[in-house]
Motif scaffolding. Structure first.
Motif, mmCIF file in Angstrom:
data_model
loop_
_atom_site.group_PDB
_atom_site.id
_atom_site.type_symbol
_atom_site.label_atom_id
_atom_site.label_comp_id
_atom_site.label_asym_id
_atom_site.label_seq_id
_atom_site.Cartn_x
_atom_site.Cartn_y
_atom_site.Cartn_z
ATOM 1 N N SER A 1 -30.524 -0.556 11.156
ATOM 2 C CA SER A 1 -31.037 -1.746 10.474
ATOM 3 C C SER A 1 -32.387 -2.200 11.010
ATOM 4 O O SER A 1 -33.049 -3.026 10.401
ATOM 5 N N GLY A 2 -32.770 -1.703 12.176
ATOM 6 C CA GLY A 2 -33.995 -2.164 12.819
ATOM 7 C C GLY A 2 -33.761 -3.361 13.725
ATOM 8 O O GLY A 2 -34.645 -3.780 14.451
ATOM 9 N N LEU A 3 -32.554 -3.914 13.688
ATOM 10 C CA LEU A 3 -32.186 -5.049 14.542
ATOM 11 C C LEU A 3 -31.466 -4.533 15.781
ATOM 12 O O LEU A 3 -30.844 -3.473 15.743
ATOM 13 N N LYS B 1 -29.293 -6.518 22.824
ATOM 14 C CA LYS B 1 -29.384 -5.925 24.162
ATOM 15 C C LYS B 1 -29.756 -4.444 24.099
ATOM 16 O O LYS B 1 -29.100 -3.601 24.684
ATOM 17 N N ASP B 2 -30.791 -4.138 23.359
ATOM 18 C CA ASP B 2 -31.304 -2.772 23.199
ATOM 19 C C ASP B 2 -30.355 -1.819 22.477
ATOM 20 O O ASP B 2 -30.588 -0.619 22.440
ATOM 21 N N ILE B 3 -29.282 -2.337 21.922
ATOM 22 C CA ILE B 3 -28.354 -1.520 21.144
ATOM 23 C C ILE B 3 -28.669 -1.749 19.663
ATOM 24 O O ILE B 3 -28.625 -2.881 19.186
ATOM 25 N N PRO B 4 -28.997 -0.691 18.930
ATOM 26 C CA PRO B 4 -29.311 -0.877 17.502
ATOM 27 C C PRO B 4 -28.085 -1.310 16.697
ATOM 28 O O PRO B 4 -26.972 -0.857 16.954
ATOM 29 N N TYR C 1 -21.881 -1.373 23.867
ATOM 30 C CA TYR C 1 -22.350 0.003 23.714
ATOM 31 C C TYR C 1 -22.551 0.398 22.241
ATOM 32 O O TYR C 1 -23.099 1.460 21.958
ATOM 33 N N ALA C 2 -22.134 -0.446 21.318
ATOM 34 C CA ALA C 2 -22.360 -0.165 19.897
ATOM 35 C C ALA C 2 -22.324 -1.468 19.120
ATOM 36 O O ALA C 2 -21.635 -2.420 19.502
ATOM 37 N N ALA C 3 -23.074 -1.503 18.024
ATOM 38 C CA ALA C 3 -23.093 -2.675 17.141
ATOM 39 C C ALA C 3 -23.210 -2.186 15.703
ATOM 40 O O ALA C 3 -24.032 -1.321 15.398
ATOM 41 N N GLU C 4 -22.352 -2.734 14.837
ATOM 42 C CA GLU C 4 -22.326 -2.324 13.435
ATOM 43 C C GLU C 4 -22.311 -3.546 12.530
ATOM 44 O O GLU C 4 -21.911 -4.632 12.950
ATOM 45 N N GLY D 1 -20.421 -11.098 5.562
ATOM 46 C CA GLY D 1 -21.124 -10.200 6.456
ATOM 47 C C GLY D 1 -20.218 -10.013 7.659
ATOM 48 O O GLY D 1 -19.664 -10.984 8.160
ATOM 49 N N GLN D 2 -20.040 -8.778 8.091
ATOM 50 C CA GLN D 2 -19.152 -8.516 9.215
ATOM 51 C C GLN D 2 -19.888 -7.691 10.265
ATOM 52 O O GLN D 2 -20.317 -6.580 10.005
ATOM 53 N N PHE D 3 -20.009 -8.271 11.448
ATOM 54 C CA PHE D 3 -20.585 -7.578 12.589
ATOM 55 C C PHE D 3 -19.469 -7.135 13.504
ATOM 56 O O PHE D 3 -18.476 -7.851 13.674
ATOM 57 N N GLU D 4 -19.633 -5.984 14.108
ATOM 58 C CA GLU D 4 -18.720 -5.537 15.146
ATOM 59 C C GLU D 4 -19.544 -5.120 16.350
ATOM 60 O O GLU D 4 -20.468 -4.318 16.233
ATOM 61 N N PHE D 5 -19.203 -5.694 17.492
ATOM 62 C CA PHE D 5 -19.841 -5.349 18.754
ATOM 63 C C PHE D 5 -18.777 -4.719 19.643
ATOM 64 O O PHE D 5 -17.742 -5.337 19.899
ATOM 65 N N ASP D 6 -19.034 -3.500 20.096
ATOM 66 C CA ASP D 6 -18.075 -2.787 20.932
ATOM 67 C C ASP D 6 -18.489 -2.911 22.395
ATOM 68 O O ASP D 6 -19.639 -2.637 22.743
ATOM 69 N N PHE D 7 -17.520 -3.302 23.219
ATOM 70 C CA PHE D 7 -17.763 -3.533 24.640
ATOM 71 C C PHE D 7 -16.879 -2.636 25.481
ATOM 72 O O PHE D 7 -15.769 -2.291 25.086
#
Length: 151
Positions: free
Chosen positions: A23-25, A28-31, A89-92, A112-118
């Protein structure tokens, strides 16, 4: 349809392709990767990500996700130390319709649904988790739900 037609091979169902688009966003440096409904998601991601930025993604993690992560078992642990001992470690992201039965608000609507994996990145959380996901649902410029699950 005759009796012998029952034994004919049926056409395989069309596979749903999962297309990942940067997405370009970043967080913490994770696209932040768009994973579903690319065109629709592209239309909404900037606005929805701004909602998270305005509240502060770190604050969402600290105030809404860490309490879920602690459960009753780790209720005496320090929230800030937990926050400092997990790493994304991942963001969707994807934007789409969720039917009322599964909706975070109980209504049939688009979210809109964001998922951040930790993952655990320190001794303080090593016994609490290996990997967990935080889901943030956004609708009409507001965060309507934050939830988590073990990966």
């Amino acid at each position: 349809m005759g009796f012998l037609d029952l034994f004919k091979k049926k056409e395989a169902a069309k596979a749903v392709s999962l297309q990942e688009i940067d997405s370009g966003l970043k967080y913490k440096d994770i696209p932040v990767i768009i994973t579903f409904e690319p065109e629709l998601s592209k239309e909404h991601i900037e606005e929805d990500f701004a909602v998270l930025r305005n509240e502060g993604i770190d604050q969402i993690v600290l105030k809404r996700f860490v309490p879920w992560l602690k459960t009753d078992r780790y209720k005496d642990r320090d929230d800030l130390k937990i926050f400092e001992s997990i790493s994304v470690y991942a963001a969707e992201y994807h934007y789409g319709r969720i039917v009322a039965k599964y909706s975070p608000t109980g209504e049939d609507a688009y979210f809109g649904q964001f998922e951040f994996d930790f993952e655990s990145s320190g001794e303080y959380t090593a016994d609490m988790m290996e990997s967990c996901a935080m889901q943030v649902y956004v609708k009409d410029g507001e965060i309507v739900k934050v939830s988590g699950y073990d990966i």
